[in-house]
Design a protein around this motif. Sequence first.
Motif, mmCIF file in Angstrom:
data_model
loop_
_atom_site.group_PDB
_atom_site.id
_atom_site.type_symbol
_atom_site.label_atom_id
_atom_site.label_comp_id
_atom_site.label_asym_id
_atom_site.label_seq_id
_atom_site.Cartn_x
_atom_site.Cartn_y
_atom_site.Cartn_z
ATOM 1 N N HIS A 1 0.828 -1.211 0.094
ATOM 2 C CA HIS A 1 0.106 0.080 -0.062
ATOM 3 C C HIS A 1 0.851 1.255 0.130
ATOM 4 O O HIS A 1 0.598 2.290 -0.784
ATOM 5 C CB HIS A 1 -0.805 0.019 1.141
ATOM 6 C CG HIS A 1 -1.609 1.301 1.575
ATOM 7 N ND1 HIS A 1 -2.558 1.526 0.427
ATOM 8 C CD2 HIS A 1 -1.733 2.173 2.510
ATOM 9 C CE1 HIS A 1 -2.941 3.085 0.756
ATOM 10 N NE2 HIS A 1 -2.504 3.191 2.196
ATOM 11 N N LEU A 2 1.757 1.144 0.863
ATOM 12 C CA LEU A 2 2.743 2.584 0.906
ATOM 13 C C LEU A 2 3.438 2.533 -0.436
ATOM 14 O O LEU A 2 3.708 3.687 -0.703
ATOM 15 C CB LEU A 2 3.800 2.176 1.958
ATOM 16 C CG LEU A 2 3.421 2.483 3.395
ATOM 17 C CD1 LEU A 2 4.342 1.899 4.355
ATOM 18 C CD2 LEU A 2 2.642 3.575 3.757
ATOM 19 N N VAL A 3 3.693 1.689 -1.224
ATOM 20 C CA VAL A 3 4.206 1.687 -2.504
ATOM 21 C C VAL A 3 3.188 2.077 -3.348
ATOM 22 O O VAL A 3 3.694 3.266 -4.388
ATOM 23 C CB VAL A 3 4.925 0.493 -3.066
ATOM 24 C CG1 VAL A 3 5.301 0.343 -4.541
ATOM 25 C CG2 VAL A 3 6.162 0.089 -2.074
ATOM 26 N N CYS B 1 -12.666 -1.944 -1.884
ATOM 27 C CA CYS B 1 -12.071 -1.220 -0.835
ATOM 28 C C CYS B 1 -11.119 -0.371 -1.438
ATOM 29 O O CYS B 1 -9.944 -0.637 -1.577
ATOM 30 C CB CYS B 1 -11.055 -1.957 0.266
ATOM 31 S SG CYS B 1 -10.457 -1.073 1.432
ATOM 32 N N PRO B 2 -11.463 0.875 -2.040
ATOM 33 C CA PRO B 2 -10.811 1.654 -3.028
ATOM 34 C C PRO B 2 -9.603 2.035 -2.333
ATOM 35 O O PRO B 2 -8.531 2.267 -3.011
ATOM 36 C CB PRO B 2 -11.639 2.987 -3.291
ATOM 37 C CG PRO B 2 -12.794 2.283 -3.246
ATOM 38 C CD PRO B 2 -13.143 1.298 -2.132
ATOM 39 N N PRO B 3 -9.364 2.609 -1.140
ATOM 40 C CA PRO B 3 -7.932 2.780 -0.476
ATOM 41 C C PRO B 3 -6.971 2.034 -0.812
ATOM 42 O O PRO B 3 -5.646 1.948 -0.623
ATOM 43 C CB PRO B 3 -8.447 3.244 1.094
ATOM 44 C CG PRO B 3 -9.889 3.576 1.005
ATOM 45 C CD PRO B 3 -10.516 2.437 0.198
ATOM 46 N N LEU B 4 -7.187 0.494 -0.549
ATOM 47 C CA LEU B 4 -6.391 -0.617 -0.588
ATOM 48 C C LEU B 4 -6.483 -1.342 -2.124
ATOM 49 O O LEU B 4 -5.662 -2.504 -2.177
ATOM 50 C CB LEU B 4 -6.698 -1.431 0.496
ATOM 51 C CG LEU B 4 -6.161 -0.853 1.740
ATOM 52 C CD1 LEU B 4 -6.733 -1.724 2.945
ATOM 53 C CD2 LEU B 4 -4.764 -0.618 1.813
ATOM 54 N N ALA C 1 -11.280 -9.160 1.644
ATOM 55 C CA ALA C 1 -10.681 -8.013 0.814
ATOM 56 C C ALA C 1 -9.696 -8.289 0.062
ATOM 57 O O ALA C 1 -9.829 -7.626 -1.170
ATOM 58 C CB ALA C 1 -10.180 -6.953 1.651
ATOM 59 N N HIS C 2 -9.059 -9.406 -0.035
ATOM 60 C CA HIS C 2 -8.232 -9.916 -0.864
ATOM 61 C C HIS C 2 -9.040 -10.602 -2.363
ATOM 62 O O HIS C 2 -8.483 -10.470 -3.278
ATOM 63 C CB HIS C 2 -7.197 -10.917 -0.511
ATOM 64 C CG HIS C 2 -6.296 -10.378 0.526
ATOM 65 N ND1 HIS C 2 -6.355 -9.741 1.586
ATOM 66 C CD2 HIS C 2 -4.858 -10.105 0.179
ATOM 67 C CE1 HIS C 2 -5.344 -9.175 2.426
ATOM 68 N NE2 HIS C 2 -4.390 -9.723 1.370
ATOM 69 N N LEU C 3 -10.012 -10.970 -1.841
ATOM 70 C CA LEU C 3 -10.882 -11.781 -2.846
ATOM 71 C C LEU C 3 -11.582 -10.793 -3.807
ATOM 72 O O LEU C 3 -11.995 -11.207 -5.036
ATOM 73 C CB LEU C 3 -11.947 -12.781 -2.367
ATOM 74 C CG LEU C 3 -11.630 -13.741 -1.794
ATOM 75 C CD1 LEU C 3 -12.776 -14.603 -0.808
ATOM 76 C CD2 LEU C 3 -10.887 -14.902 -2.687
ATOM 77 N N LEU D 1 -6.086 -1.423 9.273
ATOM 78 C CA LEU D 1 -7.233 -1.925 10.121
ATOM 79 C C LEU D 1 -8.587 -0.852 10.195
ATOM 80 O O LEU D 1 -9.510 -1.390 10.204
ATOM 81 C CB LEU D 1 -6.687 -1.640 11.728
ATOM 82 C CG LEU D 1 -5.555 -2.770 11.956
ATOM 83 C CD1 LEU D 1 -5.417 -2.846 13.625
ATOM 84 C CD2 LEU D 1 -5.771 -4.354 11.476
ATOM 85 N N ASP D 2 -8.127 0.466 9.956
ATOM 86 C CA ASP D 2 -9.221 1.301 9.751
ATOM 87 C C ASP D 2 -9.847 1.335 8.537
ATOM 88 O O ASP D 2 -11.018 1.340 8.494
ATOM 89 C CB ASP D 2 -8.709 2.690 10.164
ATOM 90 C CG ASP D 2 -8.241 3.025 11.448
ATOM 91 O OD1 ASP D 2 -8.747 2.004 12.401
ATOM 92 O OD2 ASP D 2 -7.665 4.071 12.047
ATOM 93 N N PRO D 3 -9.219 1.193 7.336
ATOM 94 C CA PRO D 3 -10.110 1.127 6.204
ATOM 95 C C PRO D 3 -10.524 0.011 6.215
ATOM 96 O O PRO D 3 -11.889 -0.185 5.391
ATOM 97 C CB PRO D 3 -8.666 1.393 5.262
ATOM 98 C CG PRO D 3 -7.562 1.956 5.917
ATOM 99 C CD PRO D 3 -7.921 1.585 7.151
#
Length: 363
Positions: free
Chosen positions: A93-95, A274-277, A267-269, A209-211
């Motif tokens: 995510h940071l990348v 989850c647009p932020p991630l 979320a991985h599926l 955790l929050d998103p």
Amino acid sequence: MTTGCGTSWPGPPTGPEDEPSPNTVDDQGGWAERLAEAVTAADAPDTVFALSRHGRRTVVTGGTGPSPGRPRDRLRYEIGSATKAYTGLLLAHLVDSGRLTGGEPAAALLGGRRPPGPTPVTLAHLVTHTAGLPPLPADFYPRALPAWRTNPYGRYPDARVVDAFLRHRPRPRPGTRWRYSNFGVAVLGHALGAATGTDWHDLLADHLLDPLDLQDTASHPADADGLDAVGHGKDGTGTLPAFDAGGFRSAGAVRATPHDLLTFLEAHLDPDRCPPLTGALRAVRTPVLRRGLGHRHVHTVAWFRHPTDGGPLYFHSGATLGQQAFLGFRPDTGTALAAVCTRRFRAGDPFVSTAYALLAEQH
């Protein structure tokens, strides 16, 4: 109903558990019976097998011990090395968001004074276990030995992890050999903190955790409020203190309820939920390393990746002194599985192999 981009689910009964009958949120295709068999085979004081298929959940609980005082699927379990899936997603995510590239030399971020060699250890090397680091620092064992059965990692704090890394000369050359390393992923957590000016614990909370609305996930034990499952030794008797990861938090400190674990996997599926991630969730499916005979062993920055007849299966397992966990998902079948139990693994232990087989047999 969740408020973030996690998946909503119908809650289980709020009354006391009716053990040993399974606590089933929603059975589908007879999975409750198979999960109940897996719970029995685990032979642990507390066990939960939680399956999600196309967003519908089947959760079965049980155990050889007395009821812990609240439904077993509402307890937080130590997932040990499966924490690395969270740290890998955090780096991705940071990348993806442009904060980092993954190519940053870790020693420079951590204040190292030694001139960098021709191939410095980067964040990407650390997350892929190719940094030339051993599983644990050389001086870990003499420091941990006095508390080997109760709190070995807690005797090795943050500063010692960083110092051990800055003193270590990688062998072999970074990027040339895979060697699973708790040490490396622990260093990664500290490097991410240094690069962002935010501790790994807060990075985890703010960016994952929050998103994902993972309200029942944490990186530290609860304060005697009964939220955390209690670990046991190999024979399932004799309780153990809550796991203290010391300076290795990013490699093994996460604890979560089975429902939060399923939300993380769901979320991985479906990354688009989850647009932020979204970008990071897609990135951690991508193979970045192949090793072994015929390059059969495939890794992403967060998961082990194995082939099945229908498509890839992604998984990670973990253990602490008194608990075990298995996390896995298959995009081709829309299936995720989270399994946890409160017993240390032992020779011939069926827990992880049973969980893996349940996920692999999905069609």
